[in-house]
Design a protein around this motif. Structure first.
Motif, PDB file in Angstrom:
ATOM      1  N   ILE A  93     -13.123 -13.713 -28.445  1.00 17.47           N
ATOM      2  CA  ILE A  93     -13.264 -14.411 -27.162  1.00 17.47           C
ATOM      3  C   ILE A  93     -12.503 -13.671 -26.069  1.00 17.47           C
ATOM      4  O   ILE A  93     -12.950 -13.611 -24.926  1.00 17.47           O
ATOM      5  CB  ILE A  93     -12.792 -15.879 -27.279  1.00 17.47           C
ATOM      6  CG1 ILE A  93     -13.706 -16.642 -28.236  1.00 17.47           C
ATOM      7  CG2 ILE A  93     -12.780 -16.558 -25.904  1.00 17.47           C
ATOM      8  CD1 ILE A  93     -13.191 -18.015 -28.631  1.00 17.47           C
ATOM      9  N   THR A  94     -11.366 -13.076 -26.409  1.00 14.85           N
ATOM     10  CA  THR A  94     -10.568 -12.380 -25.393  1.00 14.85           C
ATOM     11  C   THR A  94     -11.089 -10.981 -25.093  1.00 14.85           C
ATOM     12  O   THR A  94     -10.644 -10.353 -24.136  1.00 14.85           O
ATOM     13  CB  THR A  94      -9.078 -12.266 -25.810  1.00 14.85           C
ATOM     14  OG1 THR A  94      -8.976 -11.499 -27.013  1.00 14.85           O
ATOM     15  CG2 THR A  94      -8.453 -13.629 -25.990  1.00 14.85           C
ATOM     16  N   PHE A  95     -12.023 -10.503 -25.888  1.00 22.33           N
ATOM     17  CA  PHE A  95     -12.602  -9.175 -25.670  1.00 22.33           C
ATOM     18  C   PHE A  95     -13.217  -9.126 -24.274  1.00 22.33           C
ATOM     19  O   PHE A  95     -13.937 -10.044 -23.881  1.00 22.33           O
ATOM     20  CB  PHE A  95     -13.678  -8.918 -26.735  1.00 22.33           C
ATOM     21  CG  PHE A  95     -14.250  -7.534 -26.724  1.00 22.33           C
ATOM     22  CD1 PHE A  95     -13.584  -6.495 -27.352  1.00 22.33           C
ATOM     23  CD2 PHE A  95     -15.453  -7.270 -26.094  1.00 22.33           C
ATOM     24  CE1 PHE A  95     -14.110  -5.217 -27.359  1.00 22.33           C
ATOM     25  CE2 PHE A  95     -15.992  -5.998 -26.092  1.00 22.33           C
ATOM     26  CZ  PHE A  95     -15.317  -4.966 -26.726  1.00 22.33           C
ATOM     27  N   PRO A  96     -12.932  -8.077 -23.495  1.00 26.44           N
ATOM     28  CA  PRO A  96     -13.485  -8.017 -22.135  1.00 26.44           C
ATOM     29  C   PRO A  96     -15.007  -8.109 -22.137  1.00 26.44           C
ATOM     30  O   PRO A  96     -15.673  -7.464 -22.937  1.00 26.44           O
ATOM     31  CB  PRO A  96     -13.028  -6.644 -21.622  1.00 26.44           C
ATOM     32  CG  PRO A  96     -11.858  -6.285 -22.467  1.00 26.44           C
ATOM     33  CD  PRO A  96     -12.108  -6.922 -23.813  1.00 26.44           C
ATOM     34  N   GLY A  97     -15.521  -8.927 -21.244  1.00 29.58           N
ATOM     35  CA  GLY A  97     -16.962  -9.104 -21.139  1.00 29.58           C
ATOM     36  C   GLY A  97     -17.614  -7.949 -20.397  1.00 29.58           C
ATOM     37  O   GLY A  97     -16.969  -6.969 -20.017  1.00 29.58           O
ATOM     38  N   ASP A  98     -18.894  -8.080 -20.183  1.00 30.00           N
ATOM     39  CA  ASP A  98     -19.676  -7.045 -19.505  1.00 30.00           C
ATOM     40  C   ASP A  98     -19.355  -7.022 -18.013  1.00 30.00           C
ATOM     41  O   ASP A  98     -19.040  -5.985 -17.450  1.00 30.00           O
ATOM     42  CB  ASP A  98     -21.165  -7.307 -19.746  1.00 30.00           C
ATOM     43  CG  ASP A  98     -22.042  -6.183 -19.232  1.00 30.00           C
ATOM     44  OD1 ASP A  98     -21.573  -5.029 -19.201  1.00 30.00           O
ATOM     45  OD2 ASP A  98     -23.197  -6.460 -18.868  1.00 30.00           O
ATOM     46  N   LYS A  99     -19.433  -8.175 -17.382  1.00 24.19           N
ATOM     47  CA  LYS A  99     -19.204  -8.257 -15.940  1.00 24.19           C
ATOM     48  C   LYS A  99     -17.960  -9.066 -15.587  1.00 24.19           C
ATOM     49  O   LYS A  99     -17.505  -9.037 -14.458  1.00 24.19           O
ATOM     50  CB  LYS A  99     -20.429  -8.875 -15.268  1.00 24.19           C
ATOM     51  CG  LYS A  99     -21.673  -8.012 -15.388  1.00 24.19           C
ATOM     52  CD  LYS A  99     -22.853  -8.646 -14.681  1.00 24.19           C
ATOM     53  CE  LYS A  99     -24.064  -7.763 -14.696  1.00 24.19           C
ATOM     54  NZ  LYS A  99     -24.761  -7.688 -15.940  1.00 24.19           N
ATOM     55  N   VAL A 100     -17.435  -9.794 -16.555  1.00 22.38           N
ATOM     56  CA  VAL A 100     -16.292 -10.661 -16.311  1.00 22.38           C
ATOM     57  C   VAL A 100     -15.200 -10.340 -17.329  1.00 22.38           C
ATOM     58  O   VAL A 100     -15.477 -10.202 -18.516  1.00 22.38           O
ATOM     59  CB  VAL A 100     -16.683 -12.156 -16.453  1.00 22.38           C
ATOM     60  CG1 VAL A 100     -15.492 -13.058 -16.200  1.00 22.38           C
ATOM     61  CG2 VAL A 100     -17.833 -12.507 -15.527  1.00 22.38           C
ATOM     62  N   ASP A 101     -13.983 -10.217 -16.837  1.00 19.81           N
ATOM     63  CA  ASP A 101     -12.845 -10.045 -17.737  1.00 19.81           C
ATOM     64  C   ASP A 101     -12.190 -11.414 -17.882  1.00 19.81           C
ATOM     65  O   ASP A 101     -11.624 -11.947 -16.928  1.00 19.81           O
ATOM     66  CB  ASP A 101     -11.859  -9.021 -17.172  1.00 19.81           C
ATOM     67  CG  ASP A 101     -10.792  -8.631 -18.174  1.00 19.81           C
ATOM     68  OD1 ASP A 101     -10.656  -9.312 -19.213  1.00 19.81           O
ATOM     69  OD2 ASP A 101     -10.093  -7.639 -17.923  1.00 19.81           O
ATOM     70  N   PHE A 102     -12.308 -11.987 -19.064  1.00 23.10           N
ATOM     71  CA  PHE A 102     -11.818 -13.343 -19.287  1.00 23.10           C
ATOM     72  C   PHE A 102     -10.327 -13.400 -19.600  1.00 23.10           C
ATOM     73  O   PHE A 102      -9.747 -14.478 -19.653  1.00 23.10           O
ATOM     74  CB  PHE A 102     -12.616 -14.007 -20.419  1.00 23.10           C
ATOM     75  CG  PHE A 102     -14.055 -14.209 -20.052  1.00 23.10           C
ATOM     76  CD1 PHE A 102     -14.424 -15.216 -19.185  1.00 23.10           C
ATOM     77  CD2 PHE A 102     -15.038 -13.371 -20.548  1.00 23.10           C
ATOM     78  CE1 PHE A 102     -15.746 -15.399 -18.824  1.00 23.10           C
ATOM     79  CE2 PHE A 102     -16.361 -13.545 -20.196  1.00 23.10           C
ATOM     80  CZ  PHE A 102     -16.723 -14.561 -19.334  1.00 23.10           C
ATOM     81  N   ARG A 103      -9.701 -12.259 -19.811  1.00 26.05           N
ATOM     82  CA  ARG A 103      -8.286 -12.255 -20.185  1.00 26.05           C
ATOM     83  C   ARG A 103      -7.397 -12.923 -19.143  1.00 26.05           C
ATOM     84  O   ARG A 103      -6.529 -13.723 -19.509  1.00 26.05           O
ATOM     85  CB  ARG A 103      -7.826 -10.836 -20.503  1.00 26.05           C
ATOM     86  CG  ARG A 103      -8.543 -10.274 -21.731  1.00 26.05           C
ATOM     87  CD  ARG A 103      -8.253  -8.820 -21.968  1.00 26.05           C
ATOM     88  NE  ARG A 103      -8.719  -8.011 -20.841  1.00 26.05           N
ATOM     89  CZ  ARG A 103      -8.602  -6.695 -20.777  1.00 26.05           C
ATOM     90  NH1 ARG A 103      -8.026  -6.036 -21.764  1.00 26.05           N
ATOM     91  NH2 ARG A 103      -9.049  -6.028 -19.743  1.00 26.05           N
ATOM     92  N   PRO A 104      -7.587 -12.660 -17.831  1.00 23.63           N
ATOM     93  CA  PRO A 104      -6.739 -13.369 -16.859  1.00 23.63           C
ATOM     94  C   PRO A 104      -6.965 -14.882 -16.884  1.00 23.63           C
ATOM     95  O   PRO A 104      -6.023 -15.657 -16.731  1.00 23.63           O
ATOM     96  CB  PRO A 104      -7.164 -12.793 -15.504  1.00 23.63           C
ATOM     97  CG  PRO A 104      -7.876 -11.534 -15.802  1.00 23.63           C
ATOM     98  CD  PRO A 104      -8.446 -11.672 -17.179  1.00 23.63           C
ATOM     99  N   ILE A 105      -8.195 -15.284 -17.109  1.00 20.74           N
ATOM    100  CA  ILE A 105      -8.516 -16.714 -17.167  1.00 20.74           C
ATOM    101  C   ILE A 105      -7.810 -17.352 -18.358  1.00 20.74           C
ATOM    102  O   ILE A 105      -7.185 -18.410 -18.236  1.00 20.74           O
ATOM    103  CB  ILE A 105     -10.049 -16.917 -17.263  1.00 20.74           C
ATOM    104  CG1 ILE A 105     -10.728 -16.384 -16.007  1.00 20.74           C
ATOM    105  CG2 ILE A 105     -10.394 -18.386 -17.507  1.00 20.74           C
ATOM    106  CD1 ILE A 105     -12.229 -16.197 -16.128  1.00 20.74           C
ATOM    107  N   ILE A 106      -7.894 -16.696 -19.502  1.00 20.65           N
ATOM    108  CA  ILE A 106      -7.246 -17.220 -20.710  1.00 20.65           C
ATOM    109  C   ILE A 106      -5.737 -17.281 -20.515  1.00 20.65           C
ATOM    110  O   ILE A 106      -5.096 -18.284 -20.838  1.00 20.65           O
ATOM    111  CB  ILE A 106      -7.623 -16.362 -21.937  1.00 20.65           C
ATOM    112  CG1 ILE A 106      -9.110 -16.547 -22.254  1.00 20.65           C
ATOM    113  CG2 ILE A 106      -6.754 -16.714 -23.143  1.00 20.65           C
ATOM    114  CD1 ILE A 106      -9.666 -15.539 -23.238  1.00 20.65           C
TER     115      ILE A 106
END
Length: 149
Positions: A93-106
């Protein structure tokens, strides 16, 4: 990809959260059953997200509360009862997405560091390797630098 393949990729994240919220209490048999259920839902997440750029899947998992529940488990469960699929699902889930980096959100929503730092006490090298990878990844991409603006 056939339609049946697409249907098998669909995960009901509310059911995943429900499963992850099952209190890890009871007899040895009950705990084994809970562990298996939680492992199974994590394996679905791993299958869907591992090494894939699936922004929508990650977003859905985060919005449903999967990350929050995994963080809670990693922070509170007896270390000897933390199984690899729980850690690997969190990693996927924390793996960076294609267009969105979810790490800051998490990081901002759930601050997973207390549970992750606690896992540094694990004796299993493979689990430890993934925990260190997650910590490094969140530090690398998850903490906004307020001075850079």
């Amino acid at each position: 990809m056939s339609q049946s393949d697409n249907l098998s990729d669909i995960i009901d994240y509310s059911k995943v959260v429900e499963t992850l919220r099952i209190p890890f209490v009871g007899s040895k048999t009950e705990k084994k059953s809970i562990s298996k259920q939680q492992k199974d839902v994590c394996l679905k997440i791993i299958t869907k997200l591992k090494d894939k750029k699936d922004d929508k899947g990650r977003q859905n998992a985060i919005n449903a509360g999967v990350t929050q529940e995994l963080s809670y488990i990693l922070e509170s469960r007896n270390l000897s009862k933390v199984k690899f699929p729980l850690i690997e699902a969190f990693d996927c889930i924390t793996f960076p997405g294609d267009k969105v980096d979810f790490r800051p959100i998490i990081y901002e929503k759930y601050d997973p560091f207390p549970g992750l730092i606690r896992l540094l006490e694990l004796k299993d090298n493979e689990m430890l390797r993934v925990v260190i990878k997650i910590i490094g990844s969140i530090i690398n991409g998850g903490i906004k630098d307020n001075n850079s603006e």
